[in-house]
Motif scaffolding. Structure first.
Motif, PDB file in Angstrom:
ATOM      1  N   MET A   1     -25.571  37.146  21.654  1.00  0.00           N
ATOM      2  CA  MET A   1     -24.738  38.322  21.543  1.00  0.00           C
ATOM      3  C   MET A   1     -24.471  38.664  20.079  1.00  0.00           C
ATOM      4  O   MET A   1     -24.263  39.820  19.741  1.00  0.00           O
ATOM      5  CB  MET A   1     -23.427  38.115  22.293  1.00  0.00           C
ATOM      6  N   ALA A   2     -24.464  37.645  19.214  1.00  0.00           N
ATOM      7  CA  ALA A   2     -24.204  37.895  17.797  1.00  0.00           C
ATOM      8  C   ALA A   2     -25.281  38.796  17.192  1.00  0.00           C
ATOM      9  O   ALA A   2     -24.984  39.669  16.373  1.00  0.00           O
ATOM     10  CB  ALA A   2     -24.118  36.578  17.028  1.00  0.00           C
ATOM     11  N   LEU A   3     -26.536  38.604  17.616  1.00  0.00           N
ATOM     12  CA  LEU A   3     -27.622  39.443  17.111  1.00  0.00           C
ATOM     13  C   LEU A   3     -27.429  40.888  17.545  1.00  0.00           C
ATOM     14  O   LEU A   3     -27.563  41.813  16.736  1.00  0.00           O
ATOM     15  CB  LEU A   3     -28.976  38.933  17.591  1.00  0.00           C
ATOM     16  N   PHE A   4     -27.086  41.100  18.795  1.00  0.00           N
ATOM     17  CA  PHE A   4     -26.863  42.465  19.289  1.00  0.00           C
ATOM     18  C   PHE A   4     -25.665  43.109  18.591  1.00  0.00           C
ATOM     19  O   PHE A   4     -25.672  44.305  18.316  1.00  0.00           O
ATOM     20  CB  PHE A   4     -26.679  42.482  20.807  1.00  0.00           C
ATOM     21  N   ASP A   5     -24.650  42.311  18.306  1.00  0.00           N
ATOM     22  CA  ASP A   5     -23.503  42.830  17.576  1.00  0.00           C
ATOM     23  C   ASP A   5     -23.935  43.295  16.187  1.00  0.00           C
ATOM     24  O   ASP A   5     -23.596  44.402  15.762  1.00  0.00           O
ATOM     25  CB  ASP A   5     -22.410  41.764  17.463  1.00  0.00           C
ATOM     26  N   LEU A   6     -24.688  42.481  15.477  1.00  0.00           N
ATOM     27  CA  LEU A   6     -25.151  42.840  14.135  1.00  0.00           C
ATOM     28  C   LEU A   6     -26.032  44.081  14.163  1.00  0.00           C
ATOM     29  O   LEU A   6     -25.817  45.036  13.408  1.00  0.00           O
ATOM     30  CB  LEU A   6     -25.918  41.676  13.507  1.00  0.00           C
ATOM     31  N   LEU A   7     -27.017  44.096  15.038  1.00  0.00           N
ATOM     32  CA  LEU A   7     -27.964  45.211  15.079  1.00  0.00           C
ATOM     33  C   LEU A   7     -27.344  46.492  15.619  1.00  0.00           C
ATOM     34  O   LEU A   7     -27.857  47.583  15.362  1.00  0.00           O
ATOM     35  CB  LEU A   7     -29.196  44.829  15.902  1.00  0.00           C
ATOM     36  N   GLY A   8     -26.241  46.366  16.339  1.00  0.00           N
ATOM     37  CA  GLY A   8     -25.564  47.545  16.867  1.00  0.00           C
ATOM     38  C   GLY A   8     -24.639  48.219  15.863  1.00  0.00           C
ATOM     39  O   GLY A   8     -24.128  49.307  16.122  1.00  0.00           O
ATOM     40  N   ARG A   9     -24.460  47.607  14.718  1.00  0.00           N
ATOM     41  CA  ARG A   9     -23.595  48.197  13.702  1.00  0.00           C
ATOM     42  C   ARG A   9     -24.289  49.391  13.052  1.00  0.00           C
ATOM     43  O   ARG A   9     -25.516  49.426  12.921  1.00  0.00           O
ATOM     44  CB  ARG A   9     -23.221  47.156  12.646  1.00  0.00           C
ATOM     45  N   THR A  10     -23.490  50.346  12.627  1.00  0.00           N
ATOM     46  CA  THR A  10     -24.005  51.566  12.020  1.00  0.00           C
ATOM     47  C   THR A  10     -24.986  51.244  10.904  1.00  0.00           C
ATOM     48  O   THR A  10     -24.667  50.481   9.995  1.00  0.00           O
ATOM     49  CB  THR A  10     -22.833  52.405  11.465  1.00  0.00           C
ATOM     50  N   TRP A  11     -26.171  51.805  10.991  1.00  0.00           N
ATOM     51  CA  TRP A  11     -27.240  51.740   9.998  1.00  0.00           C
ATOM     52  C   TRP A  11     -27.973  50.412   9.913  1.00  0.00           C
ATOM     53  O   TRP A  11     -28.942  50.301   9.165  1.00  0.00           O
ATOM     54  CB  TRP A  11     -26.755  52.172   8.612  1.00  0.00           C
ATOM     55  N   ALA A  12     -27.602  49.388  10.656  1.00  0.00           N
ATOM     56  CA  ALA A  12     -28.295  48.101  10.560  1.00  0.00           C
ATOM     57  C   ALA A  12     -29.773  48.257  10.936  1.00  0.00           C
ATOM     58  O   ALA A  12     -30.661  47.831  10.193  1.00  0.00           O
ATOM     59  CB  ALA A  12     -27.619  47.052  11.433  1.00  0.00           C
ATOM     60  N   LEU A  13     -30.036  48.868  12.080  1.00  0.00           N
ATOM     61  CA  LEU A  13     -31.427  49.047  12.495  1.00  0.00           C
ATOM     62  C   LEU A  13     -32.162  50.025  11.577  1.00  0.00           C
ATOM     63  O   LEU A  13     -33.352  49.842  11.296  1.00  0.00           O
ATOM     64  CB  LEU A  13     -31.500  49.537  13.949  1.00  0.00           C
ATOM     65  N   GLY A  14     -31.470  51.039  11.116  1.00  0.00           N
ATOM     66  CA  GLY A  14     -32.089  51.998  10.206  1.00  0.00           C
ATOM     67  C   GLY A  14     -32.549  51.335   8.916  1.00  0.00           C
ATOM     68  O   GLY A  14     -33.615  51.644   8.384  1.00  0.00           O
ATOM     69  N   ILE A  15     -31.769  50.416   8.409  1.00  0.00           N
ATOM     70  CA  ILE A  15     -32.136  49.693   7.194  1.00  0.00           C
ATOM     71  C   ILE A  15     -33.364  48.828   7.453  1.00  0.00           C
ATOM     72  O   ILE A  15     -34.316  48.838   6.674  1.00  0.00           O
ATOM     73  CB  ILE A  15     -30.946  48.845   6.698  1.00  0.00           C
TER      74      ILE A  15
END
Length: 94
Positions: A1-15
């Motif tokens: 769940m920690a990974l999904f939390d990190l990647l769900g943050r604004t702009w994380a996936l965009g970066i």
């Protein structure tokens, strides 16, 4: 769940998506992520570095080996998202 939390943050996936093409300086990355504020970009880069997905060298920020592996797993979702968006826009959700 920690990974999904990190990647769900604004702009994380965009970066992660932007760094797939190679190293970028902070300003280059900010330019490619047009609407991100410097504060949010700095925070996300710190989180992604702490998590082992992004590194920093004299050339700029880059995906680490783990970051490239993450991108390889996310890339098919990019193609799927285009199919999904086209279906939604056309009204064909079946």
């Amino acid at each position: 769940m920690a990974l999904f939390d990190l990647l769900g943050r604004t702009w994380a996936l965009g970066i992660v998506w932007q760094l797939e093409g190679g190293p970028l300086t902070f300003r280059q990355l900010q330019s490619r992520c047009e609407t991100v504020s410097p504060t949010v970009l700095n925070k996300r880069l710190g989180e992604l570095r702490e998590s082992g997905f992004v590194g920093l060298t004299s050339e700029g920020y880059h995906l680490t080996e783990m970051g490239r592996d993450l991108f390889a797993k996310l890339k098919p979702l990019g193609a799927f998202s285009q199919v999904w968006a086209d279906a939604v826009l056309s009204g064909n959700k079946e």
